[in-house]
Enzyme design. Structure first.
Site, PDB file in Angstrom:
ATOM      1  N   LEU A  11     -29.977  22.818 -51.370  1.00  0.00           N
ATOM      2  CA  LEU A  11     -29.538  21.671 -52.167  1.00  0.00           C
ATOM      3  C   LEU A  11     -30.048  21.819 -53.598  1.00  0.00           C
ATOM      4  O   LEU A  11     -31.252  21.921 -53.822  1.00  0.00           O
ATOM      5  CB  LEU A  11     -30.069  20.367 -51.563  1.00  0.00           C
ATOM      6  CG  LEU A  11     -29.721  20.123 -50.093  1.00  0.00           C
ATOM      7  CD1 LEU A  11     -30.169  18.718 -49.681  1.00  0.00           C
ATOM      8  CD2 LEU A  11     -28.240  20.305 -49.826  1.00  0.00           C
ATOM      9  N   ALA A  12     -29.117  21.850 -54.520  1.00  0.00           N
ATOM     10  CA  ALA A  12     -29.505  22.076 -55.918  1.00  0.00           C
ATOM     11  C   ALA A  12     -28.709  21.182 -56.850  1.00  0.00           C
ATOM     12  O   ALA A  12     -28.483  21.518 -58.003  1.00  0.00           O
ATOM     13  CB  ALA A  12     -29.297  23.544 -56.274  1.00  0.00           C
ATOM     14  N   ALA A  13     -28.285  20.020 -56.336  1.00  0.00           N
ATOM     15  CA  ALA A  13     -27.452  19.138 -57.157  1.00  0.00           C
ATOM     16  C   ALA A  13     -28.270  18.130 -57.955  1.00  0.00           C
ATOM     17  O   ALA A  13     -27.716  17.230 -58.562  1.00  0.00           O
ATOM     18  CB  ALA A  13     -26.443  18.410 -56.274  1.00  0.00           C
ATOM     19  N   ARG A  18     -36.787  14.306 -64.968  1.00  0.00           N
ATOM     20  CA  ARG A  18     -38.203  14.274 -65.350  1.00  0.00           C
ATOM     21  C   ARG A  18     -38.674  15.572 -65.982  1.00  0.00           C
ATOM     22  O   ARG A  18     -39.797  15.653 -66.478  1.00  0.00           O
ATOM     23  CB  ARG A  18     -39.060  13.901 -64.135  1.00  0.00           C
ATOM     24  CG  ARG A  18     -38.869  12.435 -63.750  1.00  0.00           C
ATOM     25  CD  ARG A  18     -39.528  12.118 -62.441  1.00  0.00           C
ATOM     26  NE  ARG A  18     -40.961  12.256 -62.524  1.00  0.00           N
ATOM     27  CZ  ARG A  18     -41.751  12.502 -61.476  1.00  0.00           C
ATOM     28  NH1 ARG A  18     -41.214  12.670 -60.273  1.00  0.00           N
ATOM     29  NH2 ARG A  18     -43.047  12.598 -61.628  1.00  0.00           N
ATOM     30  N   GLY A 144     -41.964  11.981 -48.230  1.00  0.00           N
ATOM     31  CA  GLY A 144     -41.658  11.341 -46.959  1.00  0.00           C
ATOM     32  C   GLY A 144     -42.781  11.647 -45.975  1.00  0.00           C
ATOM     33  O   GLY A 144     -43.284  12.769 -45.926  1.00  0.00           O
ATOM     34  N   GLU A 158     -39.582   7.557 -45.842  1.00  0.00           N
ATOM     35  CA  GLU A 158     -39.667   7.815 -47.276  1.00  0.00           C
ATOM     36  C   GLU A 158     -40.741   6.914 -47.889  1.00  0.00           C
ATOM     37  O   GLU A 158     -40.934   5.779 -47.429  1.00  0.00           O
ATOM     38  CB  GLU A 158     -38.309   7.568 -47.941  1.00  0.00           C
ATOM     39  CG  GLU A 158     -37.302   8.661 -47.647  1.00  0.00           C
ATOM     40  CD  GLU A 158     -37.825  10.053 -47.971  1.00  0.00           C
ATOM     41  OE1 GLU A 158     -38.158  10.325 -49.132  1.00  0.00           O
ATOM     42  OE2 GLU A 158     -37.934  10.875 -47.036  1.00  0.00           O
ATOM     43  N   LYS A 337     -36.476  48.542 -78.534  1.00  0.00           N
ATOM     44  CA  LYS A 337     -35.379  47.768 -77.935  1.00  0.00           C
ATOM     45  C   LYS A 337     -34.220  48.722 -77.708  1.00  0.00           C
ATOM     46  O   LYS A 337     -33.886  49.496 -78.600  1.00  0.00           O
ATOM     47  CB  LYS A 337     -34.945  46.650 -78.885  1.00  0.00           C
ATOM     48  CG  LYS A 337     -33.937  45.715 -78.285  1.00  0.00           C
ATOM     49  CD  LYS A 337     -32.833  45.328 -79.258  1.00  0.00           C
ATOM     50  CE  LYS A 337     -31.862  46.438 -79.522  1.00  0.00           C
ATOM     51  NZ  LYS A 337     -30.718  46.087 -80.358  1.00  0.00           N
ATOM     52  N   ASN A 372     -31.339  49.596 -87.657  1.00  0.00           N
ATOM     53  CA  ASN A 372     -30.195  49.599 -86.729  1.00  0.00           C
ATOM     54  C   ASN A 372     -29.197  48.490 -87.007  1.00  0.00           C
ATOM     55  O   ASN A 372     -28.118  48.486 -86.445  1.00  0.00           O
ATOM     56  CB  ASN A 372     -30.699  49.476 -85.275  1.00  0.00           C
ATOM     57  CG  ASN A 372     -31.467  48.181 -85.052  1.00  0.00           C
ATOM     58  OD1 ASN A 372     -32.116  47.665 -85.964  1.00  0.00           O
ATOM     59  ND2 ASN A 372     -31.387  47.659 -83.847  1.00  0.00           N
ATOM     60  N   SER A 391     -44.358  60.053 -91.426  1.00  0.00           N
ATOM     61  CA  SER A 391     -44.732  58.636 -91.488  1.00  0.00           C
ATOM     62  C   SER A 391     -43.923  57.869 -92.526  1.00  0.00           C
ATOM     63  O   SER A 391     -43.493  58.425 -93.533  1.00  0.00           O
ATOM     64  CB  SER A 391     -46.218  58.527 -91.874  1.00  0.00           C
ATOM     65  OG  SER A 391     -46.984  59.157 -90.890  1.00  0.00           O
TER      66      SER A 391
END
Ligand code: UD1
Ligand code: MG
Length: 450
Positions: A11-13, A18, A144, A158, A337, A372, A391
Site C-alpha cells: 500500500l503506497a497511496a 507530515r 494499532g 486503532e 563525471k 566539456n 599540469s
C-alpha cells in the site's frame, strides 16, 4: 518456503503530508534507495510470487518507481483514500487470481526484511486464516494495539478508538499481514467503516476472522524493523538504522572500515575482497568497489565502478558514469563525471575529468581541466594510452589527445594532437635581469620621502 504461491500487495497511496514535501512519501530515500524500493526488495520474488502496488490517483512517479524497482509489479490506483482495508481492495483483480498466501505490506516501512515476510507466512501453513506482524513499541502512541487471548489474536484496536486500558498495551500492529488466500477476499470484503474516522480499517480483518470461526495469530519482531516513516525525523532515524546494518554487513563481508560510524553506504553498494574505506567516505547509489581498492578519507562516490587495487582520494568526488580501471589512482580534489579511466591511469591532484575516456597508463597533471561544456552541449575528450598531460592544462572538448602524446604544462589545447606528438601553447618567457631589485629600491625610496 514450501512452494505456496503468494501475492504481495504494497500500500503506497498515502499522501505523507507530515513529511512537508512535494515528493510523495514513499519516494523519499533511505541509503540511496526509495522507501518503496526497500519494501519491494524485501517482498517475496521469483517463481510463484506476484506483486501489486496500490498508488494514489495522481502518483505516476510512484507507479514508475515500483516498475523500476520490481518490473514484475502490477500497479493499481486507489481513487479515494478511504483507509487501508479499502486500499487493499483496489487490487481486488489480483487477489481474485487466488494465490495461496496474500501478504499486505505498507510502502513506508523500509526496514522490513525478506526473512520476516517468510516468517509471517508460516502460520498459514499451520491453518491460521491470518497472521499479523506485531512488535513491542517503546512509545505505542498512534499504533494499532494487538488484543491477544492465549496465543490467539482477538482484535486490533486503532489508537483513536482504544480505551485507556487498551492504550497501555505495548504490543502493536506493525502493518504487515498474511492472509490465507482461500478466505482472504471474503474476509476483507466484510470490513466495514463504522469507526470514528469512517475509514475501512484493514485491522478490522481480525474481528471478521474471529466471527467466521477462523484463527488469527501474531508473529513478533523488533521495533527497528517495522518503523513506519511519517516525518522527516523518522526518515533520519531509519537512515541511521539502515546505515548500521549496511556497515555491519560490509564488515562481516571483510571490508576494512576504519571508522564505521563516519562512513555512509548505499543499499546496493558492492565490495570485492580486501577493500578499505577510510574515514568519512560517502557512497551513494550504484557503486561497486573491486578487490584491494582503497577509498581514502573524505571521498564521495555515486554511480561509479572502482577497479581492482585502485586508489581513490583523499577528497575525491566521483560522479555518475565514472569507471576506474585496475590500479588507477585518483587523488585529492579531483572530480570525475562520465569518465572512463583505464588501468594504471593517474589523476592525482586538483583536476576535473568529464565526458572523457583516458587510455591505460596515461598521466594527467595537477590542475588539468577537461572543458566539456560550452554552455549548450557536452563534448568528449579522448586521451590515448600512455599520454602525458602537463599540469594546469585545459583540454577544450571535443578534442583527441593521441596515445603517447605529450602536452606542455599550462596549455589550452583546442585541436587534436596526434600519437606521440608534443603540443603546447604558451607565450614566450620574458626575463629582465635586476628588475625586481630596482623596482623594490625605487618604491622604498619614494615611500620614505612622503
Ligand atoms: C496503520 C495501522 C495501524 C498500525 C500502523 C503501523 C490501519 C487502520 N492502521 O496505521 O494499526 O499500527 O499502520 O505503522 O491499518 N494507505 C493507502 N490508502 C489508504 C490509507 C492508507 O494506501 O486509504 C497506505 C499508506 O500509504 C501507508 C499505509 O497504507 O503506506 C498505512 O497507512 P497510514 O495512514 O500510515 O496508517 P497508520 O495510521 O500509520
Ligand atoms: Mg503510518
Amino acid at each position: 518456503m514450501t512452494g505456496r504461491t503468494s501475492l504481495t500487495i504494497v500500500l503506497a497511496a498515502g499522501e505523507g503530508t507530515r513529511m512537508r514535501s512535494s515528493t510523495p512519501k514513499v519516494l523519499h530515500q533511505v541509503a540511496g534507495q526509495s522507501l518503496l524500493a526497500h519494501v519491494l526488495g524485501a517482498a517475496p520474488a521469483g517463481e510463484g510470487a506476484s506483486l501489486a502496488v496500490v498508488v494514489g490517483p495522481d502518483h505516476q512517479p510512484v507507479a514508475e518507481e515500483a516498475k523500476r524497482a520490481r518490473p514484475d509489479a502490477a500497479t493499481y490506483i486507489q481513487h479515494e483514500r478511504l483507509g487501508t482495508g479499502h486500499a487493499v481492495l483496489a487490487a481486488r483483480e489480483a487477489i481474485a487470481k487466488g494465490a495461496d498466501d496474500l501478504l499486505i505490506a505498507f510502502g513506508d516501512t523500509p526496514l522490513i526484511s525478506a526473512e520476516t515476510f517468510a516468517r509471517l507466512r508460516a502460520p498459514l501453513e499451520a491453518g491460521a486464516a491470518l497472521a499479523v506482524l506485531g512488535f513491542r513499541a517503546g512509545d505505542p502512541t498512534g499504533y494499532g494495539r494487538l488484543l491477544v487471548e492465549g496465543n490467539q489474536l482477538t482484535a486490533i484496536r486503532e489508537h483513536a478508538d482504544a480505551t485507556p486500558a487498551e492504550r497501555r498495551i505495548d504490543l502493536c500492529n506493525a502493518g504487515l499481514m498474511a492472509f490465507d488466500g482461500k478466505t482472504a477476499l471474503a474476509i476483507i470484503e466484510k470490513i466495514g467503516n463504522a469507526n470514528g474516522k469512517s475509514e475501512f480499517y484493514l485491522t478490522d480483518a481480525v474481528e471478521v476472522v474471529r466471527a467466521m470461526g477462523l484463527q488469527a495469530t501474531v508473529i513478533e519482531t523488533g521495533e527497528d524493523e517495522v518503523r513506519g516513516i511519517n516525518t522527516k525525523a523518522q526518515l533520519a532515524e531509519a537512515e541511521q538504522i539502515m546505515q548500521a546494518r549496511l556497515r555491519k554487513a560490509a564488515l562481516d563481508a571483510g571490508v576494512t572500515i576504519v571508522a564505521p560510524e563516519t562512513v555512509f553506504l548505499a543499499a546496493d553498494t558492492t565490495f570485492g575482497k580486501d577493500v578499505t574505506l577510510e574515514h568519512y567516505v560517502v557512497i551513494g547509489p550504484g557503486v561497486s568497489i573491486a578487490d584491494g581498492a582503497v577509498i581514502h578519507a573524505f571521498s564521495h562516490l555515486v554511480q561509479a565502478a572502482i577497479g581492482k587495487k585502485a586508489s581513490i582520494g583523499p577528497y575525491a568526488r566521483l560522479r555518475p558514469g565514472t569507471m576506474v580501471g585496475e590500479g588507477a589512482r585518483i587523488g585529492n580534489f579531483v572530480e570525475t563525471k562520465a569518465a572512463i579511466l583505464e588501468a594504471g591511469v593517474k589523476v592525482n591532484h586538483l583536476t576535473y575529468i568529464g565526458d572523457t575516456h583516458i587510455g591505460a597508463g596515461a598521466n594527467i597533471g595537477a590542475g588539468t581541466i577537461t572543458c566539456n561544456y560550452d554552455g549548450f552541449n557536452k563534448h568528449k575528450t579522448l586521451i590515448g594510452a600512455g599520454a602525458f598531460v602537463g599540469s594546469n592544462s585545459s583540454l577544450v572538448a571535443p578534442v583527441n589527445i593521441g596515445a603517447g602524446a605529450y602536452i606542455g604544462s599550462g596549455s589550452v589545447i583546442t585541436r587534436d594532437v596526434p600519437d606521440d606528438a608534443l603540443a603546447f601553447e604558451r607565450s614566450p618567457v620574458v626575463v629582465k635581469d635586476g628588475w625586481a631589485k630596482r623596482f623594490r629600491d625605487e618604491k622604498a625610496a619614494a615611500k620614505k620621502l612622503k
